[in-house]
Design an enzyme around this catalytic site. Sequence first.
Site, PDB file in Angstrom:
ATOM      1  N   TRP A 188       0.819  -1.221   0.000  1.00 16.09           N
ATOM      2  CA  TRP A 188       0.000   0.000   0.000  1.00 16.09           C
ATOM      3  C   TRP A 188       0.851   1.268   0.000  1.00 16.09           C
ATOM      4  CZ3 TRP A 188      -5.015   1.893   0.191  1.00 16.09           C
ATOM      5  CH2 TRP A 188      -5.164   3.186   0.712  1.00 16.09           C
ATOM      6  N   ASP A 194      -0.205   9.175   0.645  1.00 14.14           N
ATOM      7  CA  ASP A 194       0.252  10.533   0.327  1.00 14.14           C
ATOM      8  C   ASP A 194       1.717  10.642  -0.121  1.00 14.14           C
ATOM      9  OD1 ASP A 194      -1.973  10.495   1.967  1.00 14.14           O
ATOM     10  OD2 ASP A 194      -1.181  11.897   3.431  1.00 14.14           O
ATOM     11  N   GLN A 251       3.800   7.793   1.956  1.00 14.98           N
ATOM     12  CA  GLN A 251       3.176   6.997   3.005  1.00 14.98           C
ATOM     13  C   GLN A 251       3.090   5.556   2.506  1.00 14.98           C
ATOM     14  OE1 GLN A 251       1.260   8.682   6.178  1.00 14.98           O
ATOM     15  NE2 GLN A 251       3.337   9.302   5.678  1.00 14.98           N
ATOM     16  N   TRP A 306       3.601   9.793   9.739  1.00 13.74           N
ATOM     17  CA  TRP A 306       2.623  10.337   8.805  1.00 13.74           C
ATOM     18  C   TRP A 306       3.206  11.474   7.982  1.00 13.74           C
ATOM     19  CZ3 TRP A 306      -2.668  10.158  11.871  1.00 13.74           C
ATOM     20  CH2 TRP A 306      -3.012   8.820  12.052  1.00 13.74           C
ATOM     21  N   ARG A 340      -2.395  17.864  12.016  1.00 14.18           N
ATOM     22  CA  ARG A 340      -1.406  17.086  11.241  1.00 14.18           C
ATOM     23  C   ARG A 340      -0.996  17.728   9.911  1.00 14.18           C
ATOM     24  NH1 ARG A 340      -6.176  14.154  11.426  1.00 14.18           N
ATOM     25  NH2 ARG A 340      -7.208  13.699   9.449  1.00 14.18           N
ATOM     26  N   GLU A 373      -6.728  18.262   5.859  1.00  8.93           N
ATOM     27  CA  GLU A 373      -5.503  17.467   5.823  1.00  8.93           C
ATOM     28  C   GLU A 373      -4.562  18.068   4.772  1.00  8.93           C
ATOM     29  OE1 GLU A 373      -6.774  13.001   7.008  1.00  8.93           O
ATOM     30  OE2 GLU A 373      -7.049  13.456   4.902  1.00  8.93           O
TER      31      GLU A 373
END
Length: 538
Positions: A17, A20, A36, A79, A143, A198
């Site tokens: 997977w 971002d 990510q 993240w 974040r 975000e």
Amino acid sequence: MLSWQRTAFHFQPQKNWMNDPNGPVFYKGWYHLFYQYNPNGAIWGDIVWGHAVSKDLIHWYHLPLAMVADQWYDIMGVWTGSATILSDGKLMMLYTGSTNESVQVQNLAYPADPSDPLLIKWVKYPGNPVLVPPPGIGAKDFRDPTTAWLTSEGKWRIAIGSRINRTGITFVYDTKDFINYELLRGVLHGVPNTGMWECVDFYPVSTTGEHGLDTSHNGPGVKHVVKASMDDDRHDYYAIGTYHEKNVTWVPDNPEIDVGIGIRYDYGLFYASKTFYDQNKKRRVLWGWIGESDSEIADVKKGWASLQGIPRTVALDTKTGSNLLQWPVEEVDSLRLTSKEFEKIELKPGSVMPLDVGSATQLDIVAEFELDKAALEKTAESNVEFSCSSSEGSAERGALGPFGLLVLADDSLSEQTPVYFYIAKGKDGSLKTYFCTDQSRSSEANDVNKSKYGSFVPVLEGEKFSMRVLVDHSIVEGFAQGGRTTITSRVYPTKAIYGAARVFLFNNATGASVTSSLKAWQMNSAFIRPYPDDDDER
Ligand code: DQQ
């Protein structure tokens, strides 16, 4: 693990997977893309930073993971974050960590060896976290720090997305050293009823040309863009406005086209995007995460999920002044192989015409369309209420559209992905043009998204309708009118694959003929592979 849906010239990890794009930067001759990544499977979770480098944003070498979840302040996930190049060339990376208690904090990291152009090893600052959620802000609502920009006082300024109830906001901090921060009063911007923001992005664009500007650039001839990724509807919205450095605010040019309620970068799948200033080519480059739109079970079965879109240059559209222009970076043209050109093909109302372009799974198509002028004038009011997404797609016939391309189609047209224009005409004679992609017949599989995408696209006096479409196995990226409106879709044909994939021109208007000229290139595959140990292979 490999399947025909894997792409040939889009960045993807070898397996598992991805989401971002993180910290894109040009450093000592290399473009770096961090992202990510879940090293353990094809669904979101166990997030760490993947890393790849490229000389041209198209061919990539995979490198070892840049950062893993090994500290209390990022053990639940390393993240999203952004890179800043300081005035002396040093690189700072700020990123969000999800702590052992799932609190979102901001952390600092830097290259262990700044002389290493590949930036293989990263050091996390021992005093992390450098920022925790401000009082009254939810532990899970803080974040994705931006790239820092310089204030006229010489401090670095960053923005971080958050929310207060349903109002999406962005906090602003000043710092001299990336370790100590001052929270500034108020917010850079906020919009009621948009929810959590975000991956906020903030950058200047030139009002006089299409060249990019360094993130710290300010002064006359500059507007600023605020972009936020809306956790609520999973789309990236931007707005153009004015940054007031002293008041630490940004005001949109048009309050009706504000962040989260106005225009989007892309009307298909495109999320958590991030720009960086490419000092190598003096342009601003935009990366966007393109997820899958098949089922999670299918992703697990194929062993991978997500792509990065072809990086785009982004600049203010100085002709309209009200939107950005997004265009595939010029380096993608280096993948063009043989081409076929078609001149002034006339498409009568209700016609479909095959285009012999050879194999049609990897293509770059540039097409122009002109509507029959007499028919255009003759048409009274038509389709004023049109919307791509709630229409019947390319099957919805109006006097002046739809017309465009059918890509990833099979011979029988049982599978096809139409990318097209649709013209509405008001009572007063005004025209409104829509750019749409219709996925409803894109696949005979039934576990895939089949919605219709699209939006309005400005077409100025004297302009033809023009589109560019990149096709790469399971992704179709459409750019209308030089990139004023874009649509990215993931499609999963079952028949229109390999040698069976075709391209057609179509005109499904009832009242007008359309003339089209186009050029289609076969696209080479890009090298996207592990960094070779052997010098000769590099
Ligand atoms: N993805 C990251 C977050 C960000 C989200 C986690 C957006 O930092 O807000 O993987 O897709």
